[in-house]
Design a protein around this motif. Structure first.
Motif, mmCIF file in Angstrom:
data_model
loop_
_atom_site.group_PDB
_atom_site.id
_atom_site.type_symbol
_atom_site.label_atom_id
_atom_site.label_comp_id
_atom_site.label_asym_id
_atom_site.label_seq_id
_atom_site.Cartn_x
_atom_site.Cartn_y
_atom_site.Cartn_z
ATOM 1 N N LEU A 1 59.092 45.828 26.447
ATOM 2 C CA LEU A 1 57.918 44.970 26.949
ATOM 3 C C LEU A 1 57.301 44.094 25.924
ATOM 4 N N MET A 2 56.955 44.964 24.808
ATOM 5 C CA MET A 2 56.504 44.212 23.641
ATOM 6 C C MET A 2 57.447 42.862 22.930
ATOM 7 N N ASN A 3 58.788 43.282 23.031
ATOM 8 C CA ASN A 3 59.789 42.289 22.700
ATOM 9 C C ASN A 3 59.709 41.272 23.544
ATOM 10 N N GLU A 4 59.721 41.391 24.872
ATOM 11 C CA GLU A 4 59.797 40.074 25.779
ATOM 12 C C GLU A 4 58.434 39.149 25.658
ATOM 13 N N LEU A 5 57.446 40.256 25.432
ATOM 14 C CA LEU A 5 56.204 39.360 25.060
ATOM 15 C C LEU A 5 56.167 38.551 23.919
ATOM 16 N N ALA A 6 56.715 39.032 22.837
ATOM 17 C CA ALA A 6 56.972 38.413 21.626
ATOM 18 C C ALA A 6 57.730 37.263 21.709
ATOM 19 N N ILE A 7 58.719 37.344 22.662
ATOM 20 C CA ILE A 7 59.652 36.111 22.779
ATOM 21 C C ILE A 7 58.883 34.903 23.367
ATOM 22 N N ILE A 8 58.191 35.452 24.570
ATOM 23 C CA ILE A 8 57.183 34.390 25.210
ATOM 24 C C ILE A 8 56.076 33.930 24.613
ATOM 25 N N PHE A 9 55.366 34.815 23.634
ATOM 26 C CA PHE A 9 54.260 34.076 22.812
ATOM 27 C C PHE A 9 54.909 33.323 21.724
ATOM 28 N N ARG B 1 68.666 45.705 27.680
ATOM 29 C CA ARG B 1 69.365 44.428 27.335
ATOM 30 C C ARG B 1 68.260 43.629 26.489
ATOM 31 N N ILE B 2 66.997 43.684 26.719
ATOM 32 C CA ILE B 2 66.058 43.141 25.860
ATOM 33 C C ILE B 2 66.132 43.439 24.547
ATOM 34 N N ASN B 3 65.995 44.787 24.254
ATOM 35 C CA ASN B 3 65.945 45.174 23.105
ATOM 36 C C ASN B 3 67.186 44.811 22.299
ATOM 37 N N ALA C 1 69.918 38.701 18.022
ATOM 38 C CA ALA C 1 70.231 37.335 18.261
ATOM 39 C C ALA C 1 68.969 36.499 18.193
ATOM 40 N N PHE C 2 67.803 37.014 18.726
ATOM 41 C CA PHE C 2 66.848 36.231 18.743
ATOM 42 C C PHE C 2 66.227 36.003 17.469
ATOM 43 N N VAL C 3 66.034 36.882 16.700
ATOM 44 C CA VAL C 3 65.418 36.593 15.382
ATOM 45 C C VAL C 3 66.456 35.819 14.465
ATOM 46 N N ASP D 1 73.234 44.422 13.131
ATOM 47 C CA ASP D 1 73.641 43.641 14.023
ATOM 48 C C ASP D 1 72.859 42.075 13.686
ATOM 49 N N LEU D 2 71.689 42.186 13.181
ATOM 50 C CA LEU D 2 70.968 41.003 12.856
ATOM 51 C C LEU D 2 72.015 40.179 11.646
ATOM 52 N N VAL D 3 72.207 40.977 10.941
ATOM 53 C CA VAL D 3 73.104 40.476 9.639
ATOM 54 C C VAL D 3 74.337 39.931 10.315
ATOM 55 N N ARG D 4 75.076 40.329 11.005
ATOM 56 C CA ARG D 4 76.319 39.748 11.976
ATOM 57 C C ARG D 4 75.805 38.534 12.606
#
Length: 430
Positions: free
Chosen positions: A223-231, A290-292, A297-299, A340-343
């Protein structure tokens, strides 16, 4: 059973000596005779030298422990109270991998005797202990549950890196295949757990209680990750939003971040797997996963946007990632979402350097085919602080600027720093 253990006429065996099994084995060994079994000979050799391969326990934790470390399954025949603490990972398709649990059950089955107890601590889906493990115990022992031996489940609650809430200080949930089994298991664990014992009515209830602990945390973070994307799309600082919302007494201050490791990032898949077997496709749990799973990829995309905004071609940039373990101040790199972020970054042809003071370079190379540098170099175009190690918390703006070309870009995935516009560094945090 308890009196025989106290008199050291019978022994406890702990199977699997990682983050969970080793603390349990050493705590039991303060009062009972213990056989510590692991199928990794190198790990056993280190333990025999009073060295924790996970680097969580110091050598003095081994002092005075009545324990024998072994990788010989025959040594388990001396034991009568078996505790299973092996990993329960998922495979590349996010399907539960029960092979470690199955091998442990087969090994114990060969050593099982009438009157013995077998207790599983590994996180599983409800029903796994009785439906998947028990048949193997009976098959390889030739014995039957109830008539010959007892079965139980007591979910592990070890929190790696937590020096305040150690094993004896965390309330222990236990369960057994019948009332006698549950009581005996509670009595044995009660000898080492100061915080108390909670006896669940059935093994399945205890299994379910454990798996939803981490499902709940996974969903809250998603939930916080999705909010972070929105914000982020709104140009709002998520950390400031959380700080403001936390002034209300019933707000739960979860924070966004990369969700890896062997618990929160794995356990929900066990419940998803079981639910789908029963013909139900969970919507909320699956959405949270799915969000987590999509946060690396988001970062990576966010960094690329920042590089382009500063007229930096990603394919011609060098980026430093600080931290690779799945959480702060530990050596565990299992299911690291930083990997995963490095990839994701390398998909943009970015030259990525990785450092981590706690991770083992050999383990990183073996697990992820990545090179872990001893220390950062210089002339980076951006720095990503991905893990909140204590040694990173004291770093200041001048340190980061000394590592980077102009204009410097800092991504803070743990919200460790407070950077002002006057600091002349482009700063972004989840």
């Amino acid at each position: 059973m308890l009196n025989a253990l106290r008199q050291k006429e019978k022994q406890i065996a702990v199977i699997g000596l990682g983050y969970v099994g080793l603390p349990i084995a050493l705590e039991f060994a303060k009062q009972f005779r213990v056989v510590g079994f692991d199928n990794n000979p190198e790990r056993v050799t280190m333990l025999q030298r009073s060295e924790d391969p996970s680097r969580q326990l110091q050598s003095d934790a081994f002092a005075g422990a009545d324990i024998v470390f072994t990788d010989n399954p025959d040594d388990l025949k001396q034991a009568h109270f078996f505790v299973v603490a092996v990993p329960t990972p998922v495979d590349d398709y996010k399907v539960p991998d029960l092979k470690p649990l199955q091998r442990a059950s087969e090994t114990i089955g060969r050593a099982l005797k009438p009157g013995d107890y077998v207790i599983y601590e590994s996180t599983v889906y409800p029903g796994c202990t009785e439906d998947d493990c028990l048949p193997l115990l009976e098959q390889y022992s030739g014995l039957s549950l109830g008539n010959d031996f007892k079965l139980g489940y007591s979910p592990e609650r070890i929190n790696p890196g937590d020096k305040a809430r150690t094993l004896p200080d965390i309330l222990k949930v236990v369960s057994g295949n019948d009332t006698e089994a549950a009581q005996t298991i509670a009595d044995v664990y009660g000898c080492i757990i100061r915080a108390g014992i909670y006896t669940a009515p059935t093994i399945k209830v205890a299994e379910a209680a454990k798996v939803i602990e981490n499902v709940q945390r996974d969903l809250n973070i998603s939930l916080m990750n999705e909010l972070a994307i929105i914000f982020d799309k709104m140009g709002i600082d998520t950390q400031e939003v959380i700080k403001a919302a936390s002034t209300k007494w019933n707000f739960l201050p979860f924070t966004p971040g990369l969700v890896g490791g062997h618990c929160i990032g794995v356990d929900p898949y066990y419940l998803l797997y079981k639910a789908r077997q029963l013909g139900y496709d969970p919507q909320v749990i699956n959405s949270g996963r799915r969000i987590n799973d999509g946060m690396p990829a988001f970062v990576a995309t966010k960094l690329v946007q920042m590089l382009l905004h500063r007229d930096k071609n990603p394919a011609q940039t060098k980026v430093l990632v600080m931290g690779l373990t799945f959480k702060e101040n530990i050596a565990d790199i299992r299911n690291s979402k930083v990997a995963d972020l490095v990839r994701e970054l390398t998909k943009y042809a970015i030259n990525v350097h990785v450092v981590d003071p706690h991770a083992s370079p050999n383990e990183v190379a073996h697990e992820y085919s990545m090179t872990l540098l001893d220390k950062p170099s210089s002339q980076y175009d951006a720095v990503i602080v991905a893990v909140g190690h204590d040694v990173y918390r004291t770093l200041d703006v001048s340190y980061f600027k000394s590592l980077m070309n102009e204009p410097p870009i800092l991504l803070d995935l743990k919200g460790l720093y407070t950077i002002r516009k006057s600091d002349e560094i482009e700063y972004w945090r989840l």
